[in-house]
Design a protein around this motif. Structure first.
Motif, PDB file in Angstrom:
ATOM      1  N   ARG B 156     -12.333  20.091 -40.516  1.00  0.00           N
ATOM      2  CA  ARG B 156     -12.179  20.859 -39.267  1.00  0.00           C
ATOM      3  C   ARG B 156     -10.735  20.759 -38.765  1.00  0.00           C
ATOM      4  O   ARG B 156     -10.089  19.732 -38.933  1.00  0.00           O
ATOM      5  CB  ARG B 156     -13.110  20.322 -38.188  1.00  0.00           C
ATOM      6  N   ARG B 157     -10.282  21.798 -38.120  1.00  0.00           N
ATOM      7  CA  ARG B 157      -8.900  21.825 -37.639  1.00  0.00           C
ATOM      8  C   ARG B 157      -8.888  21.951 -36.135  1.00  0.00           C
ATOM      9  O   ARG B 157      -8.590  22.999 -35.595  1.00  0.00           O
ATOM     10  CB  ARG B 157      -8.156  22.994 -38.278  1.00  0.00           C
ATOM     11  N   ARG B 158      -9.273  20.877 -35.486  1.00  0.00           N
ATOM     12  CA  ARG B 158      -9.301  20.893 -34.021  1.00  0.00           C
ATOM     13  C   ARG B 158      -9.247  19.460 -33.522  1.00  0.00           C
ATOM     14  O   ARG B 158      -9.510  18.520 -34.271  1.00  0.00           O
ATOM     15  CB  ARG B 158     -10.574  21.592 -33.534  1.00  0.00           C
ATOM     16  N   LEU B 159      -8.937  19.293 -32.262  1.00  0.00           N
ATOM     17  CA  LEU B 159      -8.828  17.949 -31.698  1.00  0.00           C
ATOM     18  C   LEU B 159     -10.169  17.434 -31.174  1.00  0.00           C
ATOM     19  O   LEU B 159     -10.359  16.224 -31.075  1.00  0.00           O
ATOM     20  CB  LEU B 159      -7.802  17.934 -30.559  1.00  0.00           C
ATOM     21  N   SER B 160     -11.055  18.332 -30.777  1.00  0.00           N
ATOM     22  CA  SER B 160     -12.373  17.932 -30.270  1.00  0.00           C
ATOM     23  C   SER B 160     -12.292  16.928 -29.127  1.00  0.00           C
ATOM     24  O   SER B 160     -13.071  15.972 -29.062  1.00  0.00           O
ATOM     25  CB  SER B 160     -13.226  17.347 -31.400  1.00  0.00           C
ATOM     26  N   GLY B 161     -11.328  17.120 -28.259  1.00  0.00           N
ATOM     27  CA  GLY B 161     -11.244  16.262 -27.079  1.00  0.00           C
ATOM     28  C   GLY B 161     -10.488  14.969 -27.286  1.00  0.00           C
ATOM     29  O   GLY B 161     -10.445  14.127 -26.392  1.00  0.00           O
ATOM     30  N   PHE B 172      -0.564  17.162 -37.270  1.00  0.00           N
ATOM     31  CA  PHE B 172      -1.999  17.201 -37.497  1.00  0.00           C
ATOM     32  C   PHE B 172      -2.263  17.376 -38.994  1.00  0.00           C
ATOM     33  O   PHE B 172      -1.945  18.418 -39.570  1.00  0.00           O
ATOM     34  CB  PHE B 172      -2.525  18.398 -36.696  1.00  0.00           C
TER      35      PHE B 172
END
Lengths: 203, 203
Positions: B156-161, B172
């Protein structure tokens, strides 16, 4: 097709593009204008609800003066260009600083241009510390919603100060090409990639 | 070798790993423990100054109860495991909520274990809104510094909080393998990739 409601754009690689093309670094910014309009039109076509452009941040203003003046002018030109389209336009950033171009002061409240439609946000001298500096009233960028998809040109894999709170669940798509080499396919491939992401917002 | 001072880790893919291996989703979390220790030892070897693990966020607690109990237990086990190492350990998250495991209350102030050394932060019931909820005193996570490199497993390519304010300039790096399939090379390839990044912090 499941579309992102809100697309964030980090149009990076202008300086590297200029150097690769035998120009001085600051010449790249000019070449970023027409891709910006192309991307706006694509978002209209795909009925994207909200579009945020990374113009520059307060940190960026530490760069050499000629560069700063050039990217500031490019942002003024971009905002004025977008104001000729149908958009609900907002320029967001620390407008009390000398680094904020006076010509953009008329845009620091959201304003409808043409018949309106897409929310378009443009970060100009944006600074996340400024954004949080008076939390008793909430964040200053509270009119900007959660970003679903961030597309960054120029190969870097970082946010570089782009709306940290709206980006906590954004999916992050990287285009290796530099921004002045923008192609329709970059955007369309990002949308196709976004289809395949499993959006749970943590739940 | 230019090393990141602070490495952030998003050890994702536990559930997908379990399903791929014919188990129920929640069985994956158990398999995440020993990779966590391996990664800690690698960071020691490379003299990384600070290491932050994404345990779970307040948003994650919306998942089915069995899953929630399982990942919460995995976090308790991981923190207790790390407390047997040499580390300056901090658990950060909303500890006033029922979702915060009582067993981790002794860790909500930074504490030295063994001979100390690396700062290790572990996000447990972390919530960026909570982090910002009393800005008159600054952010609650102010003892955690800027993250240089974030490595996320599971594609996945997101920070998710993950720590939005400390991550504004993080590079990243994505590992497609799931976290239970952790390999030393993942980490070492991330460090090599980090070498090639042009760190300017916006300037």
């Amino acid at each position: 097709m499941r579309l992102p409601m809100h697309v964030g754009v980090i149009p990076d690689g202008n300086r590297r593009w200029a150097v690769n093309n035998g120009m001085t670094k600051e010449k790249g910014y000019d070449k970023g204008l027409s891709p910006g309009l192309e991307l706006f039109k694509l978002c209209e076509k795909y009925k994207i609800k909200e579009l945020t452009f990374y113009g520059f941040t307060a940190d960026n203003t530490k760069r050499p003066k000629l560069q700063r003046l050039t990217f500031t002018k490019a942002c003024v030109d971009a905002v004025e260009m977008l104001s000729k389209e149908n958009a609900d336009l907002l320029v967001i950033g620390n407008y009390e600083s000398d680094m904020f171009p006076k010509k953009l002061l008329p845009y620091i409240q959201r304003k409808r241009f043409g018949t309106g439609g897409m929310k378009v946000n443009f970060l100009v001298n944006y600074d996340w510390k400024w954004d949080l500096s008076d939390m008793t009233k909430g964040i200053k960028s509270n009119d900007i919603s959660r970003v679903d998809l961030i597309i960054r040109w120029g190969g870097r894999r970082r946010l570089s100060g782009f709306l940290p709170l709206q980006s906590v669940y954004s999916d992050f798509y990287i285009v290796d090409d530099y921004w002045p080499d923008f192609k329709t396919e970059h955007f369309e491939e990002a949308l196709l990639w976004y289809q395949k992401q499993d959006i749970t917002l943590g739940g």
